[in-house]
Design a protein around this motif. Structure first.
Motif, PDB file in Angstrom:
ATOM      1  N   TYR A 315      75.551 117.865 -27.657  1.00 55.81           N
ATOM      2  CA  TYR A 315      75.704 116.081 -27.616  1.00 55.81           C
ATOM      3  C   TYR A 315      76.949 115.912 -27.940  1.00 55.81           C
ATOM      4  O   TYR A 315      77.525 115.948 -29.221  1.00 55.81           O
ATOM      5  N   LEU A 316      77.789 114.883 -27.548  1.00 52.80           N
ATOM      6  CA  LEU A 316      78.892 114.706 -27.251  1.00 52.80           C
ATOM      7  C   LEU A 316      79.002 113.119 -28.270  1.00 52.80           C
ATOM      8  O   LEU A 316      78.134 112.358 -27.686  1.00 52.80           O
ATOM      9  N   ALA A 317      79.162 113.709 -29.528  1.00 52.26           N
ATOM     10  CA  ALA A 317      78.582 112.331 -30.271  1.00 52.26           C
ATOM     11  C   ALA A 317      79.695 111.740 -30.853  1.00 52.26           C
ATOM     12  O   ALA A 317      80.592 112.498 -30.970  1.00 52.26           O
ATOM     13  N   GLU A 318      79.595 110.703 -32.255  1.00 53.45           N
ATOM     14  CA  GLU A 318      81.031 109.848 -33.186  1.00 53.45           C
ATOM     15  C   GLU A 318      79.931 109.874 -34.239  1.00 53.45           C
ATOM     16  O   GLU A 318      78.083 109.774 -34.337  1.00 53.45           O
ATOM     17  N   ILE A 319      80.306 110.329 -35.037  1.00 49.44           N
ATOM     18  CA  ILE A 319      79.926 110.604 -36.637  1.00 49.44           C
ATOM     19  C   ILE A 319      80.965 109.722 -37.282  1.00 49.44           C
ATOM     20  O   ILE A 319      82.365 110.403 -37.521  1.00 49.44           O
ATOM     21  N   GLY A 320      81.071 108.579 -37.789  1.00 47.22           N
ATOM     22  CA  GLY A 320      81.809 107.498 -38.802  1.00 47.22           C
ATOM     23  C   GLY A 320      82.855 106.887 -37.299  1.00 47.22           C
ATOM     24  O   GLY A 320      84.237 106.952 -38.214  1.00 47.22           O
ATOM     25  N   GLY A 321      82.944 107.250 -36.458  1.00 51.72           N
ATOM     26  CA  GLY A 321      84.119 106.999 -35.382  1.00 51.72           C
ATOM     27  C   GLY A 321      84.564 108.050 -34.894  1.00 51.72           C
ATOM     28  O   GLY A 321      85.590 107.654 -34.320  1.00 51.72           O
ATOM     29  N   GLN A 322      84.556 108.940 -35.454  1.00 50.97           N
ATOM     30  CA  GLN A 322      85.167 110.088 -35.176  1.00 50.97           C
ATOM     31  C   GLN A 322      84.353 111.270 -34.248  1.00 50.97           C
ATOM     32  O   GLN A 322      83.018 111.543 -34.476  1.00 50.97           O
ATOM     33  N   GLU A 323      84.714 111.744 -33.133  1.00 51.03           N
ATOM     34  CA  GLU A 323      84.224 112.178 -31.438  1.00 51.03           C
ATOM     35  C   GLU A 323      83.676 114.026 -32.777  1.00 51.03           C
ATOM     36  O   GLU A 323      84.282 115.091 -33.126  1.00 51.03           O
ATOM     37  N   CYS A 324      82.824 114.301 -32.114  1.00 48.78           N
ATOM     38  CA  CYS A 324      81.826 115.617 -32.107  1.00 48.78           C
ATOM     39  C   CYS A 324      81.130 116.164 -32.153  1.00 48.78           C
ATOM     40  O   CYS A 324      80.272 115.591 -30.627  1.00 48.78           O
ATOM     41  N   THR A 325      81.057 117.519 -31.177  1.00 46.87           N
ATOM     42  CA  THR A 325      79.622 118.175 -30.643  1.00 46.87           C
ATOM     43  C   THR A 325      78.567 118.446 -31.402  1.00 46.87           C
ATOM     44  O   THR A 325      79.196 119.248 -32.394  1.00 46.87           O
ATOM     45  N   ILE A 326      77.488 118.592 -31.154  1.00 42.51           N
ATOM     46  CA  ILE A 326      76.865 118.612 -32.168  1.00 42.51           C
ATOM     47  C   ILE A 326      76.171 119.478 -30.407  1.00 42.51           C
ATOM     48  O   ILE A 326      74.996 119.138 -30.294  1.00 42.51           O
ATOM     49  N   THR A 327      75.179 121.127 -31.217  1.00 43.95           N
ATOM     50  CA  THR A 327      74.745 121.917 -30.819  1.00 43.95           C
ATOM     51  C   THR A 327      72.845 121.600 -30.629  1.00 43.95           C
ATOM     52  O   THR A 327      73.162 122.009 -32.111  1.00 43.95           O
ATOM     53  N   ASP A 328      72.154 122.080 -30.251  1.00 44.71           N
ATOM     54  CA  ASP A 328      70.566 121.769 -30.574  1.00 44.71           C
ATOM     55  C   ASP A 328      70.022 122.642 -29.467  1.00 44.71           C
ATOM     56  O   ASP A 328      70.131 122.471 -28.311  1.00 44.71           O
ATOM     57  N   ALA A 329      69.471 123.551 -29.910  1.00 44.45           N
ATOM     58  CA  ALA A 329      69.019 125.064 -29.561  1.00 44.45           C
ATOM     59  C   ALA A 329      66.660 124.952 -30.242  1.00 44.45           C
ATOM     60  O   ALA A 329      66.091 125.604 -29.182  1.00 44.45           O
ATOM     61  N   ARG A 330      66.843 123.579 -30.240  1.00 45.01           N
ATOM     62  CA  ARG A 330      64.917 123.377 -30.377  1.00 45.01           C
ATOM     63  C   ARG A 330      64.679 122.228 -30.101  1.00 45.01           C
ATOM     64  O   ARG A 330      63.677 121.826 -29.781  1.00 45.01           O
TER      65      ARG A 330
END
Length: 367
Positions: A315-330
């Motif tokens: 997931y290419l997302a934003e946390i508090g206006g900051q870009e980040c990548t999150i991985t989900d193996a489930r």
């Protein structure tokens, strides 16, 4: 002894035919202990290949010295250094058989015929190539050709073995298998080795130490685990795999570390490499695998894009206006979110790393 020492190495290329010269390596100090495999890693133009070529004798330093086993080889010709080289292109002779290719290097040693035959037969067995001894290189797979190139390099029993991106011409699956084979052979032979690659996963899988270079200097020289989980600079954090660099503010400091506020939540983080103070702005290295989808998570992430990777979803997302990548193996159990959806995210704080203060502003300057 085959310990390698680079001392204050500088390589300045002169301007040629109107093309500008440049400083390729700048005051490099590097020691490779006997039997170690050290990998030079970095983007194109960082100086890693030039460093390898200076050890091989293909380039001469503008300043500094190089020793192998305590012997100064800085200005010795290639054939007087007793090093073996495995090239990216294999550099096999197409008109020779496998055995003849492997024999080529050892013939230059002027050994008795019986000893030469024994060496060649032994290394062909070691490399699982004996059954292909009479074949031409064109009748071998890419992995088999790579083993022939390695056999030819080690049959002379060099003090140092050099690898110049030897797996870059192979497909992904074969590259991974050959990577493991090369490391197993290097360990078995105990040869001091210098390996050059731009592939981060390759470097972490085979190395005793990883040396990350940029603009001709060493950014970090450490174990693969520390280079990944304890990057010394923002450049290393970003270059070694995917890294979220999240801005935060120190709320309090104690003997165990610091309490840092990131977006709408506060986290207790381990102490970084420099003293911290309350109110200080910091940047934290948060690898994608440290973030987990959790309905009770402390952070809210707004999904911008979804990338399916088979074994996991990114997931290419934003946390508090900051870009980040999150991985989900489930995702098989929980399903896949869509762009625009908000997710709750928990952060594993144990491996989160606060960047040194003087490196915190380097993001975005990767060369």
């Amino acid at each position: 002894m085959s310990k390698v020492v680079f001392s204050n190495i500088v390589k300045q290329f002169p301007a040629v035919g109107g093309a500008p010269g440049g400083l390729a390596v700048n005051n490099l100090d590097l020691t490779i202990e006997e039997g170690q495999l050290v990998t030079l890693l970095g983007p194109s133009g960082c100086g890693k290949t030039t460093t390898l070529r200076m050890l091989a004798g293909f380039e001469t330093p503008s300043a500094g010295s190089i020793t192998i086993g305590g012997r100064d080889v800085t200005h010795l010709p290639v054939n007087a250094r007793n090093v073996g080289m495995v090239f990216q292109s294999y550099a096999l002779f197409p008109h020779m058989t496998v055995r003849q290719n492997v024999e080529y290097g050892v013939k230059l040693l002027n050994l008795p015929r019986r000893e030469m035959d024994e060496r060649v037969s032994e290394i062909l067995e070691t490399m699982a190539l004996a059954q292909y001894a009479d074949r031409a290189p064109s009748r071998l797979s890419g992995g088999q050709q790579q083993r022939v190139a390695l056999a030819r390099a080690v049959v002379t029993r060099p003090k140092v073995l050099l690898f110049d991106e030897p797996l870059s011409n192979l497909d992904a699956q074969l590259r991974e298998r050959m990577r493991d084979e090369l490391r197993a052979i290097q360990l078995r032979l105990g040869i001091t080795s210098l390996y050059v690659t731009h592939d981060q996963s390759e470097a972490m899988a085979i190395s005793d130490r990883v040396v990350v270079m940029r603009n001709g200097v060493i950014e970090q020289d450490d174990t693969p685990r520390n280079v990944y989980s304890r990057p010394g600079t923002a450049f290393v954090a970003e270059f070694m795999g995917k890294a979220n660099i999240l801005e935060g503010k120190v709320e309090s400091v104690n003997d165990q570390g610091a309490r840092v506020r990131i977006a709408e939540a506060s986290f207790d983080l381990a102490p970084g490499p420099q003293p911290l103070r309350a109110g200080q702005a910091v940047r934290c290295v948060v690898r994608p695998e440290y973030l987990h989808l959790d309905p009770a998570g402390q952070l809210e992430a707004k999904v911008r894009r979804v990338v399916f990777q088979g074994g996991h979803v990114e997931y290419l997302a934003e946390i508090g206006g900051q870009e980040c990548t999150i991985t989900d193996a489930r995702y098989i159990h929980s399903g896949i979110a869509e762009a625009g959806q908000s997710l709750r995210v928990a952060m594993d704080t144990r491996p989160v790393w606060i960047l040194p203060e003087n490196q915190a502003n380097e993001m975005g300057k990767v060369a």
